[in-house]
Motif scaffolding. Structure first.
Motif, mmCIF file in Angstrom:
data_model
loop_
_atom_site.group_PDB
_atom_site.id
_atom_site.type_symbol
_atom_site.label_atom_id
_atom_site.label_comp_id
_atom_site.label_asym_id
_atom_site.label_seq_id
_atom_site.Cartn_x
_atom_site.Cartn_y
_atom_site.Cartn_z
ATOM 1 N N PHE A 133 1.535 8.381 -4.723
ATOM 2 C CA PHE A 133 1.782 7.938 -3.349
ATOM 3 C C PHE A 133 3.268 7.932 -2.980
ATOM 4 O O PHE A 133 3.613 7.561 -1.861
ATOM 5 N N LYS A 136 4.786 9.089 0.457
ATOM 6 C CA LYS A 136 4.239 8.571 1.708
ATOM 7 C C LYS A 136 5.243 7.673 2.421
ATOM 8 O O LYS A 136 6.177 7.146 1.812
ATOM 9 N N ALA A 140 2.398 3.882 5.401
ATOM 10 C CA ALA A 140 1.240 4.346 4.627
ATOM 11 C C ALA A 140 1.170 3.644 3.273
ATOM 12 O O ALA A 140 0.077 3.284 2.799
ATOM 13 N N LEU A 141 2.332 3.423 2.639
ATOM 14 C CA LEU A 141 2.353 2.719 1.360
ATOM 15 C C LEU A 141 1.811 1.295 1.517
ATOM 16 O O LEU A 141 1.073 0.805 0.651
ATOM 17 N N VAL A 143 -0.319 0.255 3.829
ATOM 18 C CA VAL A 143 -1.763 0.343 4.078
ATOM 19 C C VAL A 143 -2.516 0.558 2.770
ATOM 20 O O VAL A 143 -3.522 -0.113 2.489
ATOM 21 N N TRP A 144 -2.036 1.496 1.948
ATOM 22 C CA TRP A 144 -2.693 1.748 0.665
ATOM 23 C C TRP A 144 -2.582 0.528 -0.258
ATOM 24 O O TRP A 144 -3.531 0.188 -0.972
ATOM 25 N N GLY A 147 -5.083 -1.896 0.686
ATOM 26 C CA GLY A 147 -6.391 -1.429 0.238
ATOM 27 C C GLY A 147 -6.661 -1.779 -1.216
ATOM 28 O O GLY A 147 -7.758 -2.254 -1.566
ATOM 29 N N PHE A 148 -5.669 -1.561 -2.089
ATOM 30 C CA PHE A 148 -5.843 -1.913 -3.500
ATOM 31 C C PHE A 148 -5.994 -3.431 -3.666
ATOM 32 O O PHE A 148 -6.775 -3.895 -4.516
ATOM 33 N N TRP A 233 -5.806 -3.114 -10.026
ATOM 34 C CA TRP A 233 -5.876 -2.853 -8.587
ATOM 35 C C TRP A 233 -4.718 -3.529 -7.861
ATOM 36 O O TRP A 233 -4.011 -2.899 -7.065
ATOM 37 N N GLY A 237 -1.238 -1.946 -6.081
ATOM 38 C CA GLY A 237 -0.880 -2.328 -4.721
ATOM 39 C C GLY A 237 0.535 -2.857 -4.622
ATOM 40 O O GLY A 237 1.298 -2.482 -3.727
ATOM 41 N N LEU A 240 3.101 -0.116 -4.846
ATOM 42 C CA LEU A 240 3.233 0.587 -3.562
ATOM 43 C C LEU A 240 4.033 -0.252 -2.569
ATOM 44 O O LEU A 240 4.858 0.288 -1.815
#
Length: 417
Positions: A133, A136, A140-141, A143-144, A147-148, A233, A237, A240
């Protein structure tokens, strides 16, 4: 764990220094007491009001925050290494994955030969994933990363639900032996283990190195893999988030003072009351195993990033004017890898049976009598070492292994005219 580029970012080193010191403040419970005490203060080591206060303080300000801060910094440093290699025309992907493979190998050696609380293997695997990633945008980082974190929350929420179901099944009239055994296992691992279980663990860690090693390679052989499934996970995150924080300038210390102050106010203003409420609810539930995991494990996940960012912002604000103490903290951050592994060797020697055998003899509050001198040791040795050498001892070894050649170690000091 360390920035290897030629132009170091002082803010990263300072925050990393605080993080590696803070990690000891939480890990020491696992060094000094039976495993269940790390999560559940009622399991062991809480015999006084001071001990309970020490747990509340650690739960609100230390537990998960220092690990998260370390993960944030790992992601930022990883990005610097990759971008630095690209700028030099090197194969950044090869360099990064060699670094992670060697870190993973060191982590497994740390786990099996020294201490079962290793995070390096998990960081290596998470770093391999997070690298996909790095190109990005900050948005975007984030958001990802969210998500994690959501996956982490969902996983722990599902485990929490399964604990409550297991308890209900065990409480039914005529419940099966399997149902009773399942709840007893949860009580043993997350609640108040019985006296026989505590005595067994005290005997293990007050015993010989051979006995502890045998336990790790038999009973706990696959624990590193289980840890990956349970915790990676969130770690990915945070890495990121760390990349995003570096790209936006947050971890470079370039934000305006009022922006950092606002981050502190919002993060702590939201996080501290929530963590205090969770602590109160756990005490009110008398640290009931299923309730404890739901509150300690799942409920903290959504609020932890705010506390981590607020902690980082506070450190950056408090150390902007530098000074002698801050320089020593930064040096401890530059040698964080050595300080982390060195702490494991020092603490296992202090507490385990093949050393001084103090395992199980300290309450939570009394452990600060060990934490503070250990912090002083980190601050005392790191700066003089870096005055003479380019890297900490283990930083140098890791860098040499990853690059397949011995790296220059000594600093070149010009002779006086």
């Amino acid at each position: 764990m360390t920035v290897t580029g030629t132009a170091r970012i002082a803010t990263l080193d300072i925050v990393r220094g605080i993080a590696v010191m803070g990690i000891l403040a939480m890990n020491i419970v696992d060094f000094a007491m039976p495993t269940q005490a790390y999560m559940n203060p009622a399991a062991y080591g809480t015999n006084s009001t001071a001990d309970l206060a020490a747990w509340i303080f650690a739960f609100i300000f230390v537990d998960g925050k220092m690990r998260g801060l370390f993960s944030l910094l790992f992601g930022a440093s990883m990005l610097l290494v990759i971008e630095g290699a690209e700028a030099k025309g090197e194969n950044a992907t090869a360099i990064h994955y060699r670094r992670m493979l060697w870190l993973g190998a060191i982590g497994l050696l740390h786990y099996y030969l020294i201490w079962h609380g290793d995070i390096l293997f998990g960081y290596a695997v998470a770093g391999m994933v997070a690298a996909f990633f790095y190109q990005k945008s900050p948005q975007a980082l984030i958001v990802w990363g969210v998500g994690f974190a959501v996956v982490q929350f969902a996983l722990f929420a599902a485990i929490s639900a399964s604990f409550f179901i297991a308890e209900a099944e065990a409480a039914k009239p005529g419940s099966s032996a399997e149902a009773l055994a399942a709840w007893q296992d949860i009580e043993r691992d997350f609640g108040r283990p019985g006296g026989a279980e505590i005595a067994k663990e005290l005997a293990l860690f007050r015993g010989s190195y051979a006995g502890i090693l045998e336990h790790r390679v038999t009973v706990q052989l696959f624990a590193p893999a289980k840890g990956l499934f349970l915790f990676s996970w969130e770690t990915i995150g945070y890495m990121l988030f760390g990349m995003a924080a570096l790209k936006t300038g947050f971890l470079r210390g370039t934000w305006a003072r009022n922006a950092y102050a606002r981050t502190v106010a919002i993060g702590f203003g939201l996080g501290i009351p929530v963590y205090a409420l969770l602590a109160w609810l756990m005490i009110r539930a008398d640290f009931h195993a299923a309730t404890l995991f739901a509150l300690w494990g799942a409920a903290t996940v959504p609020m932890r990033p705010a506390m981590i960012l607020a902690t980082a912002a506070l450190i950056i604000l408090a150390t902007r004017h530098r000074g002698a103490l801050v320089a020593r903290i930064a040096a401890a951050g530059r040698t964080a890898f050595t300080n982390y592994l060195g702490t494991s060797i020092l603490m296992t020697t202090l507490f385990f049976g093949y050393g001084f055998g103090l395992f199980g003899h300290f309450g939570r509050a009394a452990l600060w009598l060990v934490i503070i001198p250990a912090w002083a040791l980190m601050l005392l040795w790191s700066r003089p070492w870096l005055d003479r050498f380019r890297y900490g001892p283990l930083e140098w070894a890791w860098r040499s292994l990853a690059r397949g050649a011995l790296q220059p170690m000594r600093r070149h000091v010009e002779a006086p005219a």
